[in-house]
Scaffold this motif. Sequence first.
Motif, PDB file in Angstrom:
ATOM      1  N   TYR A  74      45.629  26.264  -0.613  1.00 16.41           N
ATOM      2  CA  TYR A  74      45.286  24.896  -0.231  1.00 16.41           C
ATOM      3  C   TYR A  74      43.768  24.765  -0.146  1.00 16.41           C
ATOM      4  CZ  TYR A  74      45.398  20.708   2.805  1.00 16.41           C
ATOM      5  OH  TYR A  74      45.232  19.461   3.347  1.00 16.41           O
ATOM      6  N   TYR A  75      43.172  25.722   0.509  1.00 18.45           N
ATOM      7  CA  TYR A  75      41.715  25.751   0.654  1.00 18.45           C
ATOM      8  C   TYR A  75      41.034  25.783  -0.713  1.00 18.45           C
ATOM      9  CZ  TYR A  75      37.131  27.756   1.755  1.00 18.45           C
ATOM     10  OH  TYR A  75      35.802  27.999   1.849  1.00 18.45           O
ATOM     11  N   TYR A 114      41.049  22.529  -2.472  1.00 20.94           N
ATOM     12  CA  TYR A 114      40.130  21.591  -1.835  1.00 20.94           C
ATOM     13  C   TYR A 114      38.697  21.853  -2.278  1.00 20.94           C
ATOM     14  CZ  TYR A 114      41.742  18.063   1.396  1.00 20.94           C
ATOM     15  OH  TYR A 114      42.217  16.898   1.919  1.00 20.94           O
ATOM     16  N   ILE A 115      38.356  23.127  -2.381  1.00 20.13           N
ATOM     17  CA  ILE A 115      36.986  23.466  -2.773  1.00 20.13           C
ATOM     18  C   ILE A 115      36.745  23.071  -4.226  1.00 20.13           C
ATOM     19  CG2 ILE A 115      35.286  25.335  -2.984  1.00 20.13           C
ATOM     20  CD1 ILE A 115      36.150  24.504  -0.102  1.00 20.13           C
ATOM     21  N   ALA A 164      36.082  19.572  -4.154  1.00 20.28           N
ATOM     22  CA  ALA A 164      34.757  19.315  -3.574  1.00 20.28           C
ATOM     23  C   ALA A 164      33.675  19.547  -4.622  1.00 20.28           C
ATOM     24  CB  ALA A 164      34.527  20.220  -2.371  1.00 20.28           C
ATOM     25  N   LYS A 165      33.869  20.576  -5.446  1.00 18.76           N
ATOM     26  CA  LYS A 165      32.872  20.841  -6.480  1.00 18.76           C
ATOM     27  C   LYS A 165      32.833  19.720  -7.503  1.00 18.76           C
ATOM     28  CE  LYS A 165      32.426  25.735  -5.884  1.00 18.76           C
ATOM     29  NZ  LYS A 165      33.118  27.013  -6.068  1.00 18.76           N
ATOM     30  N   ARG A 184      33.717  16.701  -6.892  1.00 18.17           N
ATOM     31  CA  ARG A 184      33.162  15.565  -6.180  1.00 18.17           C
ATOM     32  C   ARG A 184      31.645  15.690  -6.115  1.00 18.17           C
ATOM     33  NH1 ARG A 184      33.356  14.362  -0.890  1.00 18.17           N
ATOM     34  NH2 ARG A 184      34.251  16.337  -0.305  1.00 18.17           N
ATOM     35  N   GLY A 185      31.201  16.892  -5.786  1.00 19.11           N
ATOM     36  CA  GLY A 185      29.772  17.131  -5.675  1.00 19.11           C
ATOM     37  C   GLY A 185      29.079  16.769  -6.979  1.00 19.11           C
ATOM     38  N   ASN A 223      28.216  12.343  -7.334  1.00 16.99           N
ATOM     39  CA  ASN A 223      26.782  12.157  -7.168  1.00 16.99           C
ATOM     40  C   ASN A 223      26.096  11.840  -8.483  1.00 16.99           C
ATOM     41  OD1 ASN A 223      26.681  12.612  -4.345  1.00 16.99           O
ATOM     42  ND2 ASN A 223      27.005  14.792  -4.738  1.00 16.99           N
ATOM     43  N   THR A 271      28.012  17.977  -0.239  1.00 20.37           N
ATOM     44  CA  THR A 271      29.440  17.748  -0.434  1.00 20.37           C
ATOM     45  C   THR A 271      30.205  19.062  -0.392  1.00 20.37           C
ATOM     46  OG1 THR A 271      28.845  15.958  -1.908  1.00 20.37           O
ATOM     47  CG2 THR A 271      31.139  16.682  -1.952  1.00 20.37           C
ATOM     48  N   ILE A 272      29.702  20.035  -1.139  1.00 20.48           N
ATOM     49  CA  ILE A 272      30.438  21.292  -1.243  1.00 20.48           C
ATOM     50  C   ILE A 272      30.414  22.053   0.085  1.00 20.48           C
ATOM     51  CG2 ILE A 272      30.546  23.524  -2.407  1.00 20.48           C
ATOM     52  CD1 ILE A 272      29.407  22.066  -4.895  1.00 20.48           C
ATOM     53  N   THR A 316      32.603  20.487   2.753  1.00 16.01           N
ATOM     54  CA  THR A 316      34.025  20.735   2.524  1.00 16.01           C
ATOM     55  C   THR A 316      34.378  22.177   2.859  1.00 16.01           C
ATOM     56  OG1 THR A 316      33.886  19.175   0.715  1.00 16.01           O
ATOM     57  CG2 THR A 316      35.901  20.454   0.872  1.00 16.01           C
ATOM     58  N   ILE A 317      33.488  23.079   2.468  1.00 18.28           N
ATOM     59  CA  ILE A 317      33.774  24.480   2.787  1.00 18.28           C
ATOM     60  C   ILE A 317      33.882  24.666   4.297  1.00 18.28           C
ATOM     61  CG2 ILE A 317      32.801  26.819   2.793  1.00 18.28           C
ATOM     62  CD1 ILE A 317      31.735  26.306   0.028  1.00 18.28           C
ATOM     63  N   GLN A 342      37.149  22.796   5.558  1.00 17.04           N
ATOM     64  CA  GLN A 342      38.397  23.445   5.179  1.00 17.04           C
ATOM     65  C   GLN A 342      38.510  24.855   5.752  1.00 17.04           C
ATOM     66  OE1 GLN A 342      40.999  21.943   3.936  1.00 17.04           O
ATOM     67  NE2 GLN A 342      39.862  20.028   3.845  1.00 17.04           N
ATOM     68  N   SER A 343      37.388  25.547   5.878  1.00 16.25           N
ATOM     69  CA  SER A 343      37.486  26.887   6.485  1.00 16.25           C
ATOM     70  C   SER A 343      37.906  26.776   7.933  1.00 16.25           C
ATOM     71  CB  SER A 343      36.157  27.629   6.446  1.00 16.25           C
ATOM     72  OG  SER A 343      35.614  27.598   5.179  1.00 16.25           O
ATOM     73  N   SER A 363      39.718  17.043   8.941  1.00 17.24           N
ATOM     74  CA  SER A 363      39.203  17.057   7.585  1.00 17.24           C
ATOM     75  C   SER A 363      38.193  15.945   7.354  1.00 17.24           C
ATOM     76  CB  SER A 363      40.371  16.945   6.610  1.00 17.24           C
ATOM     77  OG  SER A 363      39.892  16.796   5.313  1.00 17.24           O
ATOM     78  N   THR A 387      34.270  16.743   6.989  1.00 19.98           N
ATOM     79  CA  THR A 387      33.769  16.627   5.615  1.00 19.98           C
ATOM     80  C   THR A 387      32.773  15.492   5.481  1.00 19.98           C
ATOM     81  OG1 THR A 387      35.978  17.294   4.955  1.00 19.98           O
ATOM     82  CG2 THR A 387      34.486  16.644   3.206  1.00 19.98           C
TER      83      THR A 387
END
Lengths: 585, 592
Positions: A244-245, A248-249, A252-253, A255-256, A260, B94-95, B98-99, B102-103, B144, B148
């Motif tokens: 799951y994590y 999500y990452i 996020a990447k 999204r990043g 942007n 952003t990254i 999220t890290i 989520q962590s 979350s 985030t």
Amino acid sequence: MVDLSDETKGLGKIFAVFGPLAFGLRYLRERKWVLAIVIVSSVIATLFRLLVPIFIGDAVTSVEKVQFSNVEYYSILIFVVSSVSGGVQFIVNYGSQYISQTYAYNLRKDVFSHLVRKQFGFFEEQTSGDLLSRSTMDIEASRNFILNTASQLIPTLFLIIFAFVFLFTINPYFAGIFTIAVPILIFIGIIFQRKQRTHWRRIRTYYGQMNEQLQENIVGNRVVRGFSAEEQERKKFSGTTGSYYDEYIIVAKLRGKYNNLMPLVVSAAATGILLYGGYTDVISASVVGPLVSAVNIFNLISFPVSFLGRLIVFSENARAGISRIQTVLDPVQDENLESGDQQRLRGNLKFHDVDFKRGDTEILKNISFEVKAGEFVGLTGRTAAGKSTLVNLIPRFYDADSGTITIGATDIRKVSLAMLRRSVAFVPQEINLISGTIKENISFGSSNDGLETIRWAAGIARISDFIESLPNSYETMVGERGITLSGGQRQRVAIARALLTRPEILILDDATSSVDPETELEILREIRKDLSGTTVITVTHRESALRFSDRVFSLNDGVLTEGEFREKEPVASGDFLKGENMEEP
Amino acid sequence: MAYEYEEQEEKFIPMQKGSKAFRRLVKDIFSMKRDSTILVIAVLTTAIAATLYPLALAFAINSVIAGNLANLYFYAAIFFMLYIVQFFSNRERTISSTILAQSVIKSLRERAFENLQYVPVTFFGRVKTGYLISRITNDGETLSEFLTFQLPQVISGIATVIVSISIMFHYDFNLTLYALIVIPVLMGFTISLQSKVRRNYLRTRRAIAAITGNLSENINAIRTIKSFNVEEKMEQRFDGLNTTNFKANMKATLLASFYGSIIRIIEAVGIAIVLIAGAFQLKAGVTSVGILVAFVFYVQEFFEPVVQLSQLYNSYQSSMVGVARIYGIIDFPKQSATENAESSAKFHDRIEFRDVSFSYGEDDALSGINITIRKGEKIGIVGHTGAGKTTLSNLIMKFYSPTDGEILLDGKSLSQVNTGEYRKLIAPVLQEPFMFKGSVYDNVLFSNPGATREQIDALVGRFSLGEIFRNLPEGLRTNIGEMGRNLSEGQRQAISILRAFIRDPEILILDEPTSQIDPYSEKLIIESLSDFLKDKTLVLITHRFSMAALVDKIIVLNEGTVVEEGEFQDLLNSDGVFHHLYTIQYGNSGDS
Ligand SMILES: Nc1ncnc2c1ncn2[C@@H]1O[C@H](COP(=O)(O)OP(=O)(O)O)[C@@H](O)[C@H]1O
Ligand SMILES: Nc1ncnc2c1ncn2[C@@H]1O[C@H](COP(=O)(O)OP(=O)(O)O)[C@@H](O)[C@H]1O
Ligand SMILES: [Mg+2]
Ligand SMILES: [Mg+2]
């Protein structure tokens, strides 16, 4: 049904962002006008908020001109405008939340009503933990999208259009540069959307899996402890939270990068205008005011544009959630529970050439037999021979593949399920009590009965003495799944629960396996005495119970034979039925 | 709608206060040094770039006015460069956010899950499954959004506030004080609402937990619901909870929206005060026009993050309630500390019950139990339902500890023995076979991941269980569904037996292991069992006297006490409970 598939073509792709919104509108029904009010208010609030800096500017100008009375005037104006915008913003916030909660409420209600109507088969494919997440977090994911679109989409689009028109009035060439940026933005949006999709699906799936593993672990906690498998279970769970994590990452990447990239494109256009405008201004030596405004306008829209990017994220999450919800909403496996006002079904129960398959395995082959009304029959046979399957066909928990089952003269497929199930009471092998009092449990199927009747049923099930010995008697709470009762007590509560409906046909599917033989026999005797008109089918392995029955059937390899009871020495039990092949499997 | 169960649950699993939970959370976050540093740097870079590009723009415009094209290109390039810097810093923001988010969530969930493995068994009798699931999954999710999206805002907000306040003080001390007048108002307002806001969010968390709990129960009871045709009743009940959830959320929103609007008005008041005070000061000649103009600009800069921060307050409260509910599970005391107990457990001689009594709460389920189980001995336990047989086995398994008296392993109190190690000596077949999703093999391997499929096949052959599984489409590889729903109960029991046997344990505890298995298969199992049991210790609970051949000694329980004890034949000949039970099962039942 709203199309949420990937198949949308070309420009339609970007509008697919609003797919979840179209889905949501169905659940807003007569509340669409609230949505309209929210949208209008959001525009008004935005406009008013834009007025504040203008008035501040005016106030500052008056200060510069040392017109102090004007300062007071503008101060009051700022206060008034802010109050109005604050008030309107209240409508926006509250209203959009109202919309999204109404949506979630209606959707959840719909999901639940489909859920309780699903055939057994559905629950054999799905897991309860996963279904839980479909009915909670998946709904929440789509609600979040609706909340954000309702309150912010229109002002955002409005700002962008406003910027475009403004640019156009300043200098059509500026607007032209902006126009070049738009397809690039859309292109980025589409790629962004596409790249996220599978990951959101996985995120929602892993979330379901998390629920599923929790459910298993909690319900099976004794097995886990009993085998000291705690560490193993922990690893399994952290495998899921890990996946799951990871997903999500990845999102996020993406999204990043892409989210942007969108404001970056806008600023590239702004730089373009700055260069082009600056160059022409230098050449033609015109005033720079319009250029400054134009570049500033661009600054202004970079936030809305990146908000649209975020909306794509919400939308993909929502879409993944909705497609999971649709598994439940799909009516294919729904049962029709409409109840006609027919009479209860009475009379002989008759199986005629009934076949039943699970997948490719034939479980029941050509089963034909008849049980007279009021008869008490025993059904036995090897483990996994299909006994439960057979009795499950009677209340139509499953339908036979061929052949007919009739009660009296009526084919059970011709009557409403509600009526059929009200006539037949089924006590399964796996007992399920609900958390609540013993009384609530016994009266689960017929809540109008008073304590006297409940006592009567509990008495037959030989559980009333035990219940009355408890300090709170019938008001004693039983834990979830009845865990505060012993196995045999639970089974007897379930029997009482079935008896209370005074069924025409009572099916006991090995329902006394944890009850000691003595008590079991007492129960059977009471049932025969007090419910003399009721047809009873009891599935059992116990000699004593079989001996008690009027007739005994034996099911082996999908074939039913009627056996005659043979008196026999007990120790080598298992061969107490004459004339059938139990000895040599 | 009353929250009886919910309140009981909250009393049972105490909850930390929001601020405490927050401090703990912050600690958790900043323990991830690398990502939190990146986040802070990225946020600050973005903020600095944002303050610089108006400057670049201004220089570019000046170049235009000066007619200097080379400078225009230069500053335009810088202008764009700043955006590129922002692109990268935003990307990192952003990254890394999220890290972090989520962590933190992952670790909260895992810690909660881990603790669930060690809480006392009684815990599960008090807390409903769906509610627990909701705490770990749904409540975790509230973090979350907050971590985030809002945490970076908080960081940049605080930075901007500090910078603008310093600048303001630098320009004009008095005027700054005027600008800050509204801050105590803002804080007072916020604090006055705090407990209400928190209560509101607690209500929403409860409501969604109730929905999850109800759903969980309904899905698990679906067969019963269908049998009794009470779907509509269940729908009504669910609708009640659904409505409660709706109302709880709307109530929380009402306050949150009200708060948001008031904050905006307070902001306007603040700006107006500055303007008016500034005008007066100007009149009095204390300040200059230039300063006032700059000042108004910074007042706006200052208020923007203040307003944002206050609006985050709701989201903050909601996630603090959520996180406190997870901390509740993480902090729940584990079953009697066994950490300091001896790390390995050995069974040399005997397990002894000394005056053991046990109560689940009200009456004693067991009282005055004195029994001895010698190593290698085979003991049968019989008795009516509810006599306390399963309870007795639960005590041996150390699922519960005696309320009175002691259980001794080789003379040492069981409470002093490491639970995990002790249980490794034992393999149980519980009264209720519990199956996991997966294949038959997976379920058997659960108890002994080191075993091979061949070993399982051999075991199936040895106990002649092949016949029971013959119908399965893919043999033992067949997927049996959640809780083994795609199997017959007898098959589940057979798996449960295999699962215990594959461990080849020293002690076997079988609680009505064959109650749903046909007598013929049972006979086959029994035939192979005596060989398997050689050198093993057996505790067998059963209603089936066919299994009596296996045991050396029988203990008869009645209403929580041992009423008879002895060998099969002796008990049969005496005229006690045992004799009675036996006659019922195999003698003439009379009236059929
Ligand atoms: N829900 C189900 N899905 C798939 N197969 C099933 C399901 N329930 C039972 N079976 C299979 O059907 C066969 C007969 O099961 P069942 O009728 O429960 O046997 P019995 O009650 O005689 O022990 C078994 O092989 C079992 O694995
Ligand atoms: N978790 C529990 N909480 C409260 N009471 C329980 C619990 N489990 C069992 N009991 C009660 O303890 C008594 C003994 O139960 P048990 O040991 O399961 O009986 P059995 O001899 O049938 O295995 C029963 O009266 C039962 O109601
Ligand atoms: Mg069965
Ligand atoms: Mg028991």
